[in-house]
Scaffold this active site. Structure first.
Site, PDB file in Angstrom:
ATOM      1  N   LYS A 262       4.343  -6.707   3.917  1.00 37.96           N
ATOM      2  CA  LYS A 262       4.075  -5.335   3.724  1.00 37.96           C
ATOM      3  C   LYS A 262       3.694  -4.524   5.346  1.00 37.96           C
ATOM      4  CE  LYS A 262       0.595  -3.207   3.170  1.00 37.96           C
ATOM      5  NZ  LYS A 262      -0.676  -2.646   4.167  1.00 37.96           N
TER       6      LYS A 262
ATOM      7  N   THR B 275       0.966  -1.281   0.028  1.00 39.81           N
ATOM      8  CA  THR B 275       0.102  -0.068  -0.038  1.00 39.81           C
ATOM      9  C   THR B 275       1.063   1.392  -0.217  1.00 39.81           C
ATOM     10  OG1 THR B 275      -0.169  -0.157   2.240  1.00 39.81           O
ATOM     11  CG2 THR B 275      -2.168  -1.048   1.000  1.00 39.81           C
TER      12      THR B 275
ATOM     13  N   THR C  12      -2.643  -1.810   7.681  1.00 38.63           N
ATOM     14  CA  THR C  12      -2.203  -3.138   8.122  1.00 38.63           C
ATOM     15  C   THR C  12      -0.649  -3.374   7.881  1.00 38.63           C
ATOM     16  OG1 THR C  12      -4.126  -4.090   7.371  1.00 38.63           O
ATOM     17  CG2 THR C  12      -2.680  -5.592   7.519  1.00 38.63           C
TER      18      THR C  12
END
Lengths: 416, 416
Positions: free
Chosen positions: B189, B163, B200
């Protein structure tokens, strides 16, 4: 470091009446700054009762240890004060044995000049951590301070104790005790919990009410719960946080109150809470780099304590604070902060409001919410974030400010 | 939002060997982004064991609830996986009933395409919170994903789940189990716990070792304690943190291991910890706006747990993080963070090092410390902050990054 006054500063400074039995003076002792006052002396008439609450840090400053030792838990009616000495520029924190020696020397110098015992003197310091405080610098100014001390200039007192504050903080209220009218005046300094090397939230309240030291201690402890203890700037706890309350008992006709439970304290209690709430809100309004005052309200929690923990989790979340700074009603981050608090919460019962507008309801985005109305609300300098948990009757409220690049500049750029 | 690669990114990307029994494919499902992959499918051969650890948030995302439900506490030898589906762009968090429906639909679509049961499929989502996830978008790409899935491209897999990450995160290690050589590959990630609406930390590990699901669960739980659980970016806990480990059992000659206590796991345990440590360090290196990797070491605490709490208090302190960002060895703020942790600490026994140079000793500034040497150390991209409490033998280590204006820009400016 920014010197512009916070855009959230109050627009009016109240008239601060003199408090009978309290005399104030400030001076330039040259602790660290030049061209500004950096020491405050408050002299109290004999019989002035003292109470105090202090940082919960396990590494408190030397003046905090000094005050704690002389208040002996706040339970003795013999907790009397004759003077308060506060300096800015050096926190006398993490200064080892020399720190203890500095507090003793400061008290000795003051006791000699004021003609009282060292044990009747209370101390506070704010400024650089870890540098020895040269208490010898108080010597040349102390006699003059005692001589010049006079009823009244609380604004000058508030100015002398500032560090990264962008405005002096004062508040006042009056109350009835029996047939007497008493005054409560307060001063405070805040900014970050520890600004560029600067430590501390300090606040001092003065009243001419006649209240015993143990009752005063109980009132103060009760009063901070929803005021000073419900304000956070960056979640960092200073080594030096100090809040003291002095009662001279000089108000004409004031009955002497021995117990905090005395019903005649009803109005005083309310006024004290108002002064504490006013000063603590000013601290949030002057949080380092603050551009928005944020009120976090949590209701429907399983208890008030649970509501407080969730409110603090929201108020201390860098992601919530940056979102508000960016004028974004980012309720996803509020959910995150509720979730991480470790308190009972049910995602599917959560509702969230920004600026009074419900943006999320029962676990999902509120289909009815108006993006334009929320955007307009987020542009205001004062933003309310409300969370309803739908579990019980626990409710609490915490104040904080947004997290901005200016905070980083104040706390990270000062060396460059 | 910044798109420049973090200056702390690793300079070498390791060769990632294929894992027998694991096939990967990525696609552009158009969840939110355009022009990049946003869905990862991993297919597992029958008999693949699954283990997972998840966010402690009380408001977890729908995929976290899905995975937890199907792992049943991780204690069953029947915890088998046939597929993993991960999407970026939408976290499917705080999406209420529609969130649960989305996970079910995703699993149903995948089960049909892959020819297995929905209960054998694990899910993770990362991205916007509070927006419904249109799982229907997986339909048009799923058959193709299953068809294209092939051993090997872990880097492409890491890219599909990014992201606000500025670089894909992969790590690999080999280990001996009995006479067999097995491989462990991982992808992750991170960035902020919740970046501009993005939720997250996700990480997935794959191995060809033959280890039962309960043993795998125990190994994973043990492995995260000093790796993923010892990394913090901003102290904010995502609604979606997910770390899963899949073991296909396909390594040639690998004995089937039923218990985590089996001595033959010694080398595997070490390799697993190395992969977890590598990935979690990469997450700190890619913390939003990070310019410095900060290692906080606490020793001499009364216990390891106490050392961890103090280390996290230091690592999460905005004042410590901004000071390191400003290249200032501000040990006063470290004292503050030790003091606020609420753990046993004695100011007069504290010593503090920055970059291996002792700056404070036994409660005061170290008289011997060389300012120039400390300044030089603080200019490096990797900074170690060490605290010795002098109380006991508790020691712990936590990784974090500095707090910079870029963090504020990423998290506060994205609307303007």
């Amino acid at each position: 470091m920014s010197t512009a006054i916070s855009p959230l500063a109050p627009t009016n400074v109240p008239d601060m009446l003199a408090i009978d039995g309290v005399r104030l003076a400030t001076a330039e002792a040259g602790i660290r700054y030049s061209g500004r006052t950096d020491v405050l002396l408050a002299l109290f008439d004999p019989g002035t009762a003292a109470a105090g609450v202090f940082t919960r840090s396990k590494c408190p400053s030397a003046p905090v240890e000094w005050c704690r030792a002389h208040l002996k838990g706040g339970k003795s009616a013999k907790n009397l004060a004759r003077a308060l000495v506060v300096n800015s520029g050096n926190a006398n924190a993490f200064t080892g044995k020399s720190g203890r020696a500095s507090t003793k020397l400061t008290a000795d110098i003051t006791a000699k000049a004021a003609g009282c015992k060292a044990a009747e003197i209370f101390l506070a310091s704010t400024g650089v951590i870890g540098e020895p405080l040269d208490a010898g610098k108080f010597g040349p100014v102390m006699d003059d301070l005692v001589m010049r001390a006079k009823p009244g200039d609380f604004l000058a007192a508030a100015q002398a104790i500032m560090t990264t504050d962008t405005f002096p903080k004062v508040a006042t209220a009056r109350a009835r005790i029996g047939k007497a009218t008493v005054t409560i005046n307060g001063i405070a300094k805040g900014a970050g919990m520890i600004a560029p090397d600067m430590a501390t939230m300090l606040s001092f309240l003065f009243t001419d009410a006649a209240i015993s030291a143990p009752a005063l201690q109980a009132l103060l402890k009760e009063g901070v719960a929803d005021t000073f203890n419900a304000v956070t700037v960056d979640g960092d706890t200073s080594t030096s946080d100090t809040l003291m309350l002095f009662a001279t008992g000089k108000a004409a006709g004031c009955p002497r109150i021995a117990r905090a439970g005395d019903p005649r304290l009803k109005d005083f209690r309310k006024a004290l809470t108002a002064v504490l709430a006013n000063l603590s809100e000013q601290i949030a309004r002057d949080g380092e780099g603050a551009r928005k005052l944020i009120e976090v309200v949590v209701e429907g929690a399983v208890s008030k304590i649970s509501a407080r923990r969730i409110a603090l989790s929201i108020a201390n979340s860098p992601l919530v604070k940056t979102a508000v700074g960016g004028e974004d009603a980012n309720w996803g981050r509020v959910v995150m902060a509720v979730g991480k608090a470790g308190e009972p919460a049910n995602r599917d019962k959560l509702s969230i409001w920004f600026g009074g507008i419900r943006v999320a309801h029962k676990g999902a985005r509120d289909p009815a919410y108006n993006e334009a109305a929320v955007s307009a609300a987020m542009k205001k300098p004062e933003i309310s974030v409300k969370v309803a948990l739908g579990l019980g009757k626990g409710r609490d409220r915490v104040l904080t400010c947004d997290l901005t690049k200016e905070y980083i500049a104040i706390n990270g750029d000062y060396r460059s």
